[in-house]
Scaffold this motif. Structure first.
Motif, short mmCIF file in Angstrom:
data_model
loop_
_atom_site.label_atom_id
_atom_site.label_comp_id
_atom_site.label_asym_id
_atom_site.label_seq_id
_atom_site.Cartn_x
_atom_site.Cartn_y
_atom_site.Cartn_z
N TYR A 129 0.79 -1.22 0.00
CA TYR A 129 0.00 0.00 0.00
C TYR A 129 0.83 1.28 0.00
O TYR A 129 0.29 2.36 -0.06
CB TYR A 129 -0.90 0.02 1.23
CG TYR A 129 -2.15 -0.81 1.09
CD1 TYR A 129 -2.47 -1.39 -0.13
CD2 TYR A 129 -3.02 -0.99 2.15
CE1 TYR A 129 -3.60 -2.13 -0.29
CE2 TYR A 129 -4.17 -1.74 2.01
CZ TYR A 129 -4.46 -2.31 0.78
OH TYR A 129 -5.60 -3.03 0.65
N LYS B 96 -0.87 -13.30 11.91
CA LYS B 96 0.17 -13.92 11.11
C LYS B 96 1.43 -13.06 11.05
O LYS B 96 2.27 -13.25 10.18
CB LYS B 96 -0.35 -14.23 9.70
CG LYS B 96 -0.82 -13.01 8.96
CD LYS B 96 -1.50 -13.35 7.64
CE LYS B 96 -2.10 -12.09 7.06
NZ LYS B 96 -3.00 -12.30 5.95
N PHE C 123 -7.45 -9.73 14.58
CA PHE C 123 -7.00 -8.72 13.64
C PHE C 123 -5.75 -8.01 14.14
O PHE C 123 -4.91 -7.60 13.36
CB PHE C 123 -8.14 -7.71 13.44
CG PHE C 123 -7.90 -6.73 12.35
CD1 PHE C 123 -8.17 -7.05 11.04
CD2 PHE C 123 -7.39 -5.47 12.65
CE1 PHE C 123 -7.93 -6.15 10.03
CE2 PHE C 123 -7.15 -4.56 11.64
CZ PHE C 123 -7.43 -4.91 10.33
N ALA D 74 -24.30 2.43 -1.29
CA ALA D 74 -25.27 1.47 -0.78
C ALA D 74 -24.78 0.07 -1.07
O ALA D 74 -24.04 -0.15 -2.02
CB ALA D 74 -26.63 1.68 -1.43
N SER D 75 -25.19 -0.85 -0.22
CA SER D 75 -24.92 -2.24 -0.51
C SER D 75 -26.10 -3.05 -0.02
O SER D 75 -26.50 -2.93 1.13
CB SER D 75 -23.65 -2.69 0.19
OG SER D 75 -23.51 -4.09 0.08
N PHE E 162 -13.84 1.91 -1.80
CA PHE E 162 -12.61 1.14 -1.98
C PHE E 162 -12.45 0.77 -3.45
O PHE E 162 -11.36 0.84 -4.01
CB PHE E 162 -12.69 -0.11 -1.12
CG PHE E 162 -11.60 -1.10 -1.36
CD1 PHE E 162 -10.28 -0.77 -1.09
CD2 PHE E 162 -11.88 -2.36 -1.87
CE1 PHE E 162 -9.27 -1.68 -1.30
CE2 PHE E 162 -10.88 -3.27 -2.08
CZ PHE E 162 -9.57 -2.94 -1.81
N GLN E 163 -13.56 0.40 -4.10
CA GLN E 163 -13.44 0.03 -5.49
C GLN E 163 -13.37 1.27 -6.37
O GLN E 163 -13.80 2.34 -5.98
CB GLN E 163 -14.56 -0.92 -5.95
CG GLN E 163 -15.96 -0.46 -5.69
CD GLN E 163 -16.49 -1.00 -4.38
OE1 GLN E 163 -15.97 -0.69 -3.32
NE2 GLN E 163 -17.55 -1.77 -4.43
N ARG E 164 -12.80 1.11 -7.54
CA ARG E 164 -12.61 2.24 -8.42
C ARG E 164 -13.62 2.15 -9.57
O ARG E 164 -13.61 1.19 -10.34
CB ARG E 164 -11.19 2.19 -8.99
CG ARG E 164 -10.81 3.44 -9.74
CD ARG E 164 -9.42 3.27 -10.35
NE ARG E 164 -9.28 4.18 -11.48
CZ ARG E 164 -8.65 5.35 -11.39
NH1 ARG E 164 -8.08 5.69 -10.27
NH2 ARG E 164 -8.59 6.14 -12.43
N GLU F 235 -24.27 -1.40 -10.89
CA GLU F 235 -24.25 -2.09 -9.61
C GLU F 235 -25.52 -1.83 -8.82
O GLU F 235 -26.02 -2.70 -8.13
CB GLU F 235 -23.04 -1.59 -8.83
CG GLU F 235 -22.65 -2.52 -7.75
CD GLU F 235 -21.48 -1.95 -7.01
OE1 GLU F 235 -20.39 -1.94 -7.60
OE2 GLU F 235 -21.67 -1.53 -5.87
N LEU G 73 -3.76 6.29 -6.48
CA LEU G 73 -3.62 4.90 -6.05
C LEU G 73 -2.30 4.40 -6.61
O LEU G 73 -1.94 4.73 -7.73
CB LEU G 73 -4.75 4.04 -6.63
CG LEU G 73 -6.19 4.35 -6.24
CD1 LEU G 73 -7.13 3.37 -6.92
CD2 LEU G 73 -6.36 4.26 -4.74
N GLU H 184 0.01 0.99 -7.85
CA GLU H 184 -0.44 -0.07 -8.74
C GLU H 184 -1.11 -1.22 -7.98
O GLU H 184 -1.79 -2.05 -8.57
CB GLU H 184 0.72 -0.59 -9.60
CG GLU H 184 1.78 -1.38 -8.84
CD GLU H 184 2.83 -0.48 -8.21
OE1 GLU H 184 2.59 0.74 -8.11
OE2 GLU H 184 3.90 -1.00 -7.83
N ASN H 185 -0.95 -1.26 -6.66
CA ASN H 185 -1.59 -2.32 -5.89
C ASN H 185 -2.90 -1.86 -5.27
O ASN H 185 -3.52 -2.59 -4.50
CB ASN H 185 -0.67 -2.78 -4.75
CG ASN H 185 0.65 -3.28 -5.28
OD1 ASN H 185 0.67 -4.03 -6.24
ND2 ASN H 185 1.73 -2.86 -4.66
N GLY H 186 -3.31 -0.64 -5.57
CA GLY H 186 -4.53 -0.13 -4.98
C GLY H 186 -4.31 0.60 -3.67
O GLY H 186 -5.25 0.99 -3.01
#
Lengths: 409, 364
Positions: A149, A172, A196, A272-273, A330-332, A342, A364, A366-368
């Motif tokens: 990131y 981890k 977490f 919305a989701s 989060f999504q582009r 959507e 962003l 390249e990994n977001g």
């Protein structure tokens, strides 16, 4: 000198001068021990010749906006308490930062002792990077949780050069790798969930681990004032104070520009989701930003400092008259069409027909990895200026958007 | 033994027929239908946003409302949600009833065959697996949305569905099917855990959000796939009433009554998997309804006769689903709760109460 048998007057004078010079040089090299008395903190090296009466931290921080930690100064150590490490936390964290070269206090029970100025730090969040960069301490960074990131060009260079290690996070987290790296401390954050959090495992392995709870602050200024928290471990109080003041001045300058504006656009935030809409509460960090940027936030009356879910019908009912929509997603989304594919019911939202939909995904990697969560957290004045420009384009003509991108038709 | 038992249809004597005429239960079913209609109407009229009743009526009759938002809310939010809840509640309850009878196990639920695990796997692969196969953010964007989730879970449920059907054709007894469903469940949850372990917090959040369950995500576009699938499944289920009644008395008895047990089992499995799979695909894994509604109906009607139970679970399942969704977003509430929280919080005590009051479960 010692091997000259006979000293001529010239040589004698020369020797005398030399010894004076050496004495001065010696004193200068020992300067750290006396620097404190002269009014600056020791930002490198250790104290030689500890004297209990000396205040080793003549430069102190004072807090203006942050409410999540406090610091008490003593002669050769400081005690910093993280008051509100995560939501509904039952515990607080206390760290005793001791001037290197001086003895640690005795009556500290189980508090974690860390020597300052720290030389080796591992940061477990990209939000910690701007602190180090602004304080000029990036050379002390030896590792991170993950590199994916990271946006900072300097840190990415360090990664490329193989100077940093990657230890992972959560349950981890690679404890062995961390021990071998010998960090003076690891800076992380917690959410109160052992599934977490990384600190329980690290602390169990006796690795000094510090909780940075900046994300719990309800205001942008409070959040960025945590640079002072980071600075405590490096005795970099002066630099932190200076950087914070500068940042605050810039923030208030933008806020002042918008404070008198009566015509405030109605702002809807989030997406919305599955028939529900998640928005930041009215007392949250982001609600403060919207208000300070001269916007009228849809959920301003809500008392929550976290985020709230409201029904889609309520969001549509109130959002139909909105002027600006900040997705904060989060999504582009490439365009509004992708957004409507959507959730077709977005179509009736005011900002969709006004073509005034934005997301904070301009920067962003390249990994977001989103620079909003890196540079943005340490520089809320940049986010504020972005928002002010979105809300009032005529007001902020000289500002170019840093984090926000308009979603095309 | 076989010769001494009468074939269904030939037996007119009540003594010989274990399933007597319906009698008073017809009235009770009508009452349930009335309840379902009322719940449906209520969920259109009431919601977090208050809309005058006459406006709602006007909108439903296709006339102009005095505010545009009201029209959007009633037509594109409340109506699809109410239809989804009605169908999904009915579907889960029917699938539950079928599974309880097929496996002769009161603990069986619509998901015992593993179709919902299949759906979860589909969703997990898309939402969480995106990072592992390093699809760029751009590629992932569309998949994280509601539509992507529905497609993914449909695919996941459908593949398990086909697998189970293929095996159901050959399998000799139901226990094999039961074990198969369980194992599929374990396998998929292991894969899901693995994916969660290697995922970003945002992706885990999207997945967890899916597991909360919701009737509000089905849009009119998705309804064109959702409704026909469920109606088909329900029709098959209604047609399977007689074989179900026969199976209640054991496979040997069913065979003696002239029921092709293997075919019956296949059709029952097919419709239950279709119903549970489609609901999970579009609404997420919704708990409680499927296991509880059949029990509630048995207690309410005092019978195990599927001619009564089948319509009863359809009506009561639909009604309860609407009711639970209504409670999860009460009018005047400042926020909404996850659907699964409501179904379990309210549902489990109700079932407990019924169980303790009438210990009729042994009769399943």
């Amino acid at each position: 000198m010692s091997n000259s048998r006979v000293l001529s007057p010239f040589r004698r004078i020369f020797a005398f001068t030399l010894s004076i010079a050496l004495l001065i040089a010696g004193l200068a090299s020992a300067a750290p021990s006396t620097a404190a008395a002269q009014g600056t903190n020791l930002t490198t090296g250790c104290v030689k010749g500890y004297r209990p009466s000396v205040d080793y931290f003549p430069q102190k921080v004072s807090l203006e906006d942050a409410t999540g930690f406090k610091v008490e100064y003593f002669k050769n150590y400081k005690v910093v308490t993280v008051l509100n490490p995560w939501n509904n936390a039952k515990e607080q964290f206390k760290y005793v930062i001791v001037q290197c070269g001086t003895p640690a206090p005795r009556n500290i029970k189980d508090a974690l002792v860390i020597e300052a100025p720290a030389k080796r730090i591992i940061a477990m969040s990209t939000t910690h990077l701007p602190h180090l960069e602004k304080l000029g301490l990036l050379d002390r960074l030896i590792g991170m949780d993950e590199f994916t990131y990271v946006n900072s060009p300097k840190v990415r260079e360090m990664i490329k050069a193989g100077k940093l290690i990657e230890i992972g996070s959560g349950p981890k987290v690679n404890v062995e790798k961390t021990i071998v790296a010998r960090p003076d401390f690891v800076m992380t954050y917690g959410v109160g969930d052992p599934q977490f959090d990384s600190h329980p495992k690290l602390l169990e392995a006796k690795i000094p681990t510090v909780i940075n709870a900046e994300y719990m602050e309800g205001t942008p200024l409070g959040r960025s004032e945590w640079i002072k928290f980071t600075a405590l471990f490096f005795n970099a109080e002066a630099a932190a104070q200076r950087e914070y003041n500068l940042m605050k001045q810039r923030y208030l300058a933008v806020a002042r520009k918008t404070s008198g504006i009566a015509n405030r656009p109605l702002v809807v935030v989030g997406t919305a989701s599955r028939g529900r809409w998640r928005m930041p509460g009215g007392a949250s960090y982001f609600a403060t930003l919207v208000r300070d940027a001269g916007g009228n936030y849809l959920m301003a009356a809500n008392p929550s400092a976290g985020s709230v879910q409201i029904s889609l019908e309520e969001a549509l009912d109130r959002g139909i008259n909105a002027d600006v929509w900040l997705l904060n997603a989060f999504q582009r989304y490439q365009n509004i069409g992708a957004l409507l594919a959507e959730e077709p019911r977005y179509e009736r939202l005011g900002p969709v027909s006004k073509r005034n939909v934005w997301n904070y995904d301009k920067r962003l990697n390249e990994n977001g990895g989103n620079d909003y969560w890196e540079t943005g957290v340490g520089n809320p004045h940049l986010i504020l200026a972005d928002l002010a420009k979105i809300f009032h384009p005529n007001l902020m003509t000289d500002h170019e958007l840093v984090f926000f991108r308009k979603i095309d038709r | 033994m076989r010769a001494s038992l009468p074939r269904v249809g030939q037996a007119e004597s009540h003594l010989a027929n274990p399933f007597p005429p319906l009698g008073i239960r017809r009235g009770a079913l009508l009452l349930l239908a009335g309840l379902a209609l009322t719940a449906f109407a209520l969920s259109l009229a009431l919601g977090p946003v208050s809309i005058p009743l006459d406006e709602v009526l006007r909108i439903l009759l296709g006339e102009q409302a005095s505010r545009e938002t009201w029209e959007i809310i009633v037509v594109s939010v409340r109506l699809p949600k109410a239809i989804t809840a009605l169908l999904a509640g009915a579907a889960l309850s029917v699938a539950g009833l079928q599974m309880q009878t097929l496996f002769r196990n009161p603990l069986a639920d619509p998901f015992v065959l593993g179709v919902s695990s299949g759906a979860s796997l589909g969703v997990a692969l898309v939402v969480l697996g995106g990072a592992s196969v390093s699809v760029s953010v751009f590629g992932r964007s569309a998949l994280l949305g509601d539509f992507g989730l529905a497609s993914a879970s449909t695919l996941g449920a459908a593949s398990i569905f086909l697998l189970i059907l293929a095996i159901a054709r050959r399998v000799q007894n139901v226990v094999t099917l039961l074990v198969l469903g369980l194992m599929v469940g374990y396998l998929t949850s292991a894969v899901v855990s693995l994916l969660i372990y290697f995922s970003l917090p945002e992706q885990v959040a999207a997945y967890v959000n899916w597991t909360f369950g919701s009737f509000g995500g089905v849009t009119w576009g998705q309804m064109q796939a959702f409704a026909p699938a469920l109606v088909l499944g329900l029709l098959i289920a209604l047609a399977s009433v007689k074989p179900l009644n026969a199976l209640l008395l054991g496979e040997g008895y069913a065979k003696s009554m002239g029921v092709d047990v293997r075919a019956a089992r296949w059709w029952i499995t097919a419709s239950a998997s279709l119903l549970a799979g489609a609901v999970t695909a579009f609404c997420g894994p919704i708990g409680f309804l499927g296991i509880a509604v059949p029990h509630l109906c048995r207690a309410l009607f005092g019978t195990s006769d599927h001619r009564v139970l089948m319509p009863a679970v359809i009506l009561l399942g639909g009604t309860l689903a609407i009711l639970f969704d209504f409670i999860s977003q009460m009018p005047g509430a400042r926020f909404v709760l996850p659907l699964n929280v409501i179904t379990s919080f309210i549902g489990a005590p109700v079932v407990l109460w019924v169980v303790l009051r009438r210990q009729s479960f042994a009769r399943v």
